[in-house]
Design a protein around this motif. Structure first.
Motif, PDB file in Angstrom:
ATOM      1  N   HIS A   1      40.619  35.617  31.439  1.00 48.34           N
ATOM      2  CA  HIS A   1      39.669  36.135  32.431  1.00 48.34           C
ATOM      3  C   HIS A   1      39.319  37.603  32.180  1.00 48.34           C
ATOM      4  CE1 HIS A   1      39.867  32.449  34.659  1.00 48.34           C
ATOM      5  NE2 HIS A   1      41.157  32.569  34.900  1.00 48.34           N
ATOM      6  N   ALA A   2      40.242  38.360  31.637  1.00 50.58           N
ATOM      7  CA  ALA A   2      39.939  39.771  31.358  1.00 50.58           C
ATOM      8  C   ALA A   2      38.815  39.876  30.325  1.00 50.58           C
ATOM      9  CB  ALA A   2      41.189  40.495  30.871  1.00 50.58           C
ATOM     10  N   ARG A   3      38.928  39.090  29.252  1.00 51.43           N
ATOM     11  CA  ARG A   3      37.875  39.120  28.232  1.00 51.43           C
ATOM     12  C   ARG A   3      36.583  38.501  28.749  1.00 51.43           C
ATOM     13  NH1 ARG A   3      39.697  36.843  22.634  1.00 51.43           N
ATOM     14  NH2 ARG A   3      37.600  37.550  22.106  1.00 51.43           N
ATOM     15  N   GLY A   4      36.696  37.529  29.635  1.00 51.13           N
ATOM     16  CA  GLY A   4      35.502  36.967  30.254  1.00 51.13           C
ATOM     17  C   GLY A   4      34.743  38.019  31.039  1.00 51.13           C
ATOM     18  N   THR A   5      35.494  38.893  31.721  1.00 59.77           N
ATOM     19  CA  THR A   5      34.871  39.980  32.477  1.00 59.77           C
ATOM     20  C   THR A   5      34.225  40.994  31.536  1.00 59.77           C
ATOM     21  OG1 THR A   5      36.544  39.673  34.197  1.00 59.77           O
ATOM     22  CG2 THR A   5      35.270  41.718  34.264  1.00 59.77           C
ATOM     23  N   VAL A   6      34.887  41.262  30.418  1.00 54.84           N
ATOM     24  CA  VAL A   6      34.300  42.178  29.437  1.00 54.84           C
ATOM     25  C   VAL A   6      32.973  41.620  28.933  1.00 54.84           C
ATOM     26  CG1 VAL A   6      34.599  43.232  27.167  1.00 54.84           C
ATOM     27  CG2 VAL A   6      36.529  43.148  28.757  1.00 54.84           C
ATOM     28  N   GLN A   7      32.900  40.305  28.714  1.00 54.44           N
ATOM     29  CA  GLN A   7      31.631  39.685  28.314  1.00 54.44           C
ATOM     30  C   GLN A   7      30.538  39.964  29.340  1.00 54.44           C
ATOM     31  OE1 GLN A   7      31.362  35.650  26.303  1.00 54.44           O
ATOM     32  NE2 GLN A   7      33.313  35.474  27.380  1.00 54.44           N
ATOM     33  N   ALA A   8      30.887  39.813  30.620  1.00 47.65           N
ATOM     34  CA  ALA A   8      29.915  40.033  31.687  1.00 47.65           C
ATOM     35  C   ALA A   8      29.412  41.473  31.683  1.00 47.65           C
ATOM     36  CB  ALA A   8      30.546  39.689  33.041  1.00 47.65           C
ATOM     37  N   LEU A   9      30.338  42.417  31.558  1.00 43.86           N
ATOM     38  CA  LEU A   9      29.947  43.833  31.561  1.00 43.86           C
ATOM     39  C   LEU A   9      29.145  44.186  30.317  1.00 43.86           C
ATOM     40  CD1 LEU A   9      30.687  45.995  33.765  1.00 43.86           C
ATOM     41  CD2 LEU A   9      31.972  43.855  33.908  1.00 43.86           C
ATOM     42  N   ARG A  10      29.474  43.599  29.190  1.00 43.46           N
ATOM     43  CA  ARG A  10      28.717  43.856  27.966  1.00 43.46           C
ATOM     44  C   ARG A  10      27.257  43.420  28.151  1.00 43.46           C
ATOM     45  NH1 ARG A  10      30.833  44.735  23.115  1.00 43.46           N
ATOM     46  NH2 ARG A  10      32.796  43.711  23.689  1.00 43.46           N
ATOM     47  N   HIS A  11      27.067  42.249  28.764  1.00 44.03           N
ATOM     48  CA  HIS A  11      25.718  41.755  29.029  1.00 44.03           C
ATOM     49  C   HIS A  11      24.945  42.734  29.914  1.00 44.03           C
ATOM     50  CE1 HIS A  11      22.413  39.091  29.976  1.00 44.03           C
ATOM     51  NE2 HIS A  11      22.751  39.047  31.259  1.00 44.03           N
ATOM     52  N   LEU A  12      25.591  43.250  30.952  1.00 44.49           N
ATOM     53  CA  LEU A  12      24.916  44.188  31.847  1.00 44.49           C
ATOM     54  C   LEU A  12      24.580  45.492  31.134  1.00 44.49           C
ATOM     55  CD1 LEU A  12      27.021  43.568  35.090  1.00 44.49           C
ATOM     56  CD2 LEU A  12      24.653  42.852  34.658  1.00 44.49           C
TER      57      LEU A  12
ATOM     58  N   SER B   1      39.864  42.163  37.593  1.00 44.24           N
ATOM     59  CA  SER B   1      39.986  43.606  37.832  1.00 44.24           C
ATOM     60  C   SER B   1      40.455  44.337  36.572  1.00 44.24           C
ATOM     61  CB  SER B   1      40.961  43.853  38.988  1.00 44.24           C
ATOM     62  OG  SER B   1      41.049  45.224  39.287  1.00 44.24           O
ATOM     63  N   ARG B   2      41.411  43.730  35.848  1.00 42.65           N
ATOM     64  CA  ARG B   2      41.877  44.353  34.596  1.00 42.65           C
ATOM     65  C   ARG B   2      40.755  44.422  33.571  1.00 42.65           C
ATOM     66  NH1 ARG B   2      48.086  42.222  33.384  1.00 42.65           N
ATOM     67  NH2 ARG B   2      48.896  42.531  35.502  1.00 42.65           N
ATOM     68  N   GLY B   3      39.997  43.339  33.458  1.00 44.36           N
ATOM     69  CA  GLY B   3      38.885  43.331  32.530  1.00 44.36           C
ATOM     70  C   GLY B   3      37.816  44.336  32.914  1.00 44.36           C
ATOM     71  N   PHE B   4      37.634  44.535  34.207  1.00 46.32           N
ATOM     72  CA  PHE B   4      36.654  45.513  34.684  1.00 46.32           C
ATOM     73  C   PHE B   4      37.080  46.929  34.287  1.00 46.32           C
ATOM     74  CE2 PHE B   4      34.248  48.028  37.706  1.00 46.32           C
ATOM     75  CZ  PHE B   4      33.028  47.355  37.776  1.00 46.32           C
ATOM     76  N   ASP B   5      38.361  47.220  34.461  1.00 42.13           N
ATOM     77  CA  ASP B   5      38.870  48.549  34.086  1.00 42.13           C
ATOM     78  C   ASP B   5      38.753  48.774  32.577  1.00 42.13           C
ATOM     79  OD1 ASP B   5      39.465  49.096  36.711  1.00 42.13           O
ATOM     80  OD2 ASP B   5      41.575  48.506  36.549  1.00 42.13           O
ATOM     81  N   ILE B   6      39.041  47.737  31.785  1.00 36.35           N
ATOM     82  CA  ILE B   6      38.904  47.844  30.332  1.00 36.35           C
ATOM     83  C   ILE B   6      37.450  48.128  29.965  1.00 36.35           C
ATOM     84  CG2 ILE B   6      39.016  46.529  28.165  1.00 36.35           C
ATOM     85  CD1 ILE B   6      41.438  45.034  29.401  1.00 36.35           C
ATOM     86  N   SER B   7      36.523  47.430  30.627  1.00 34.32           N
ATOM     87  CA  SER B   7      35.097  47.594  30.335  1.00 34.32           C
ATOM     88  C   SER B   7      34.608  48.996  30.669  1.00 34.32           C
ATOM     89  CB  SER B   7      34.288  46.555  31.119  1.00 34.32           C
ATOM     90  OG  SER B   7      34.651  45.242  30.748  1.00 34.32           O
ATOM     91  N   ARG B   8      35.101  49.535  31.749  1.00 29.95           N
ATOM     92  CA  ARG B   8      34.709  50.900  32.123  1.00 29.95           C
ATOM     93  C   ARG B   8      35.032  51.879  30.994  1.00 29.95           C
ATOM     94  NH1 ARG B   8      36.476  51.903  38.428  1.00 29.95           N
ATOM     95  NH2 ARG B   8      34.365  51.742  39.299  1.00 29.95           N
ATOM     96  N   ALA B   9      36.196  51.680  30.397  1.00 32.47           N
ATOM     97  CA  ALA B   9      36.604  52.576  29.314  1.00 32.47           C
ATOM     98  C   ALA B   9      35.799  52.303  28.044  1.00 32.47           C
ATOM     99  CB  ALA B   9      38.092  52.422  29.037  1.00 32.47           C
ATOM    100  N   ILE B  10      35.586  51.027  27.718  1.00 28.05           N
ATOM    101  CA  ILE B  10      34.871  50.673  26.492  1.00 28.05           C
ATOM    102  C   ILE B  10      33.432  51.160  26.526  1.00 28.05           C
ATOM    103  CG2 ILE B  10      33.975  48.754  25.113  1.00 28.05           C
ATOM    104  CD1 ILE B  10      36.437  47.155  25.895  1.00 28.05           C
ATOM    105  N   PHE B  11      32.781  50.917  27.665  1.00 26.95           N
ATOM    106  CA  PHE B  11      31.348  51.196  27.759  1.00 26.95           C
ATOM    107  C   PHE B  11      31.031  52.514  28.461  1.00 26.95           C
ATOM    108  CE2 PHE B  11      31.745  46.442  28.032  1.00 26.95           C
ATOM    109  CZ  PHE B  11      31.389  46.196  26.702  1.00 26.95           C
TER     110      PHE B  11
END
Length: 390
Positions: A207-218, A240-250
């Protein structure tokens, strides 16, 4: 009553029970006492002999499993009896005559609408494909142990478990799982290292990587101010973990509203969340589950805001997302594949025995892009077209 074992390694009374202050009865002594009871009476009841020996029912079941593995007893509902024929070692999947033996797979899963129905569907297909039989129990996010006890009494060969998340956070909480007398595969859960379940197979959605996919699309659509609205579920922790990871990546903007413990159908809380979206200039939201995302879209549109022009929305689960008035872009966990792979791994474990290599498998969800994030999905376009899935 049980008679005293001949060779003592701890303090036991003449009926085979531990005395006050005595050490627990060792496994060989318990098994010797159980076997003697079966040979004397033709059968043994797990509840009664557990009380006689002063140990848990689960401990006795584990001892019976060892005896059955060596062909000394046959497991039956509620206990054991003298062996009818000499069985093959547990996990071989064959009898001494060489004919295939039907494995019985027990599954205890939460009762949660379409999500676990799809997981169970995958398990059913895998069970049928391997010539196994599925026995299903529903925990409704409560204590799974009564269902597990019933299945062990019924003689299942292995278990597919989806325990409560708190069970998998500590060694104490997970102790009963470690003591189970049959192979176990954990389904749609990822035990914490402290739980001490390293030797158990597990199959889950990432689910964490699934969330990263969603944020990448946005981000690819130009969004930098993204919010999160998730109801309190086991999945929400990983979102929530994936969201925090995405914030840092993007390098997303800070200060956007992020709620990971929302109470479902709390309209006032949703309205307050929308107020925060407007105040912070947030232009996109990931919402979990689908019902929460649909409600958010309804409340946003009631304020005169347009989706996706003013606010892009991605749902997480994809149970009902495609049916919303504005079809929702959604992250879709591979539920069916999770169930099918988990059952396949359990059968492999039973057939391979000690040769089996324990694995942790994380399956990547897919992103289905629909109208809630992209204006190119206009009426008349077939949203079920596979080309819309990223």
């Amino acid at each position: 009553m049980l008679t005293r074992p001949r060779t003592l390694q701890c303090s036991i009374d003449r009926d085979g029970r531990t005395g006050v202050g005595a050490d627990p009865v060792s496994s060989p002594l318990r098994q010797e006492a159980i076997l003697r009871e079966v040979r004397r009476n033709g059968s043994v009841n797990v509840t009664r002999i557990a009380a006689e020996l002063g140990v848990s029912v689960m401990t006795v079941r584990r001892d019976i499993a060892v005896l059955a593995h060596h062909g000394l007893v046959t497991r039956v509902y509620g206990g054991a009896i003298l062996p009818r024929t000499k069985p093959a070692p547990r996990g071989s999947g064959t009898t001494v005559s060489g004919r295939s033996r039907t494995l019985v797979l027990g599954m205890v899963a939460p009762c949660r609408s379409a999500y676990y129905r799809e997981v169970i569907g995958g398990v059913q297909v895998a069970a049928e494909g391997t010539g196994s039989r599925l026995m299903l129990g529903v925990s409704a996010y409560g204590d799974e142990r009564p269902q597990v006890e019933d299945m062990l009494s019924a003689g299942v060969d292995g278990l597919l478990l989806t325990p409560r998340p708190d069970t998998l956070r500590s060694a104490e909480g997970a102790a009963w799982i470690r003591e189970l007398p049959v192979p176990v595969v954990i389904v749609e859960r990822r035990p914490e290292p402290a739980a001490g379940l390293d030797q158990l197979e597990r199959v889950a959605s990432d689910h964490a990587r699934g969330t990263v996919q969603a944020l990448r699309h946005l981000v690819e659509l130009g969004h930098r101010r993204v919010g999160l609205l998730a109801s309190a579920t086991p999945t929400a922790v990983w979102i929530s973990r994936g969201f925090d990871i995405s914030r840092a990546i993007f390098t997303l903007a800070a200060g956007t509203p992020c709620v990971a413990d929302h109470v479902a159908y709390d309209f006032a809380a949703v309205d307050a969340f929308i107020d925060a979206l407007v105040a912070t200039g947030t232009t996109a939201v990931v919402a979990h589950p689908d019902e929460q995302a649909a409600l958010l879209v309804q409340r946003v549109r009631a304020r005169g805001l347009a989706v996706p022009d003013d606010l892009a929305v991605i749902a997480y689960d994809d149970d009902l997302a495609s049916l919303a008035e504005i079809p929702l872009t959604a992250v879709a966990p591979a539920r069916y594949a999770v169930g099918r792979l988990a059952a396949t791994r359990l059968v492999q474990r039973l057939r391979e025995g000690s040769r089996h290599v324990v694995q942790e498998s994380l399956l990547l969800p897919r992103l289905a892009v629909r109208a809630s994030t992209s204006t190119r999905f206009l009426p008349g376009i077939d949203l079920s077209d596979p080309s819309t899935a990223l």
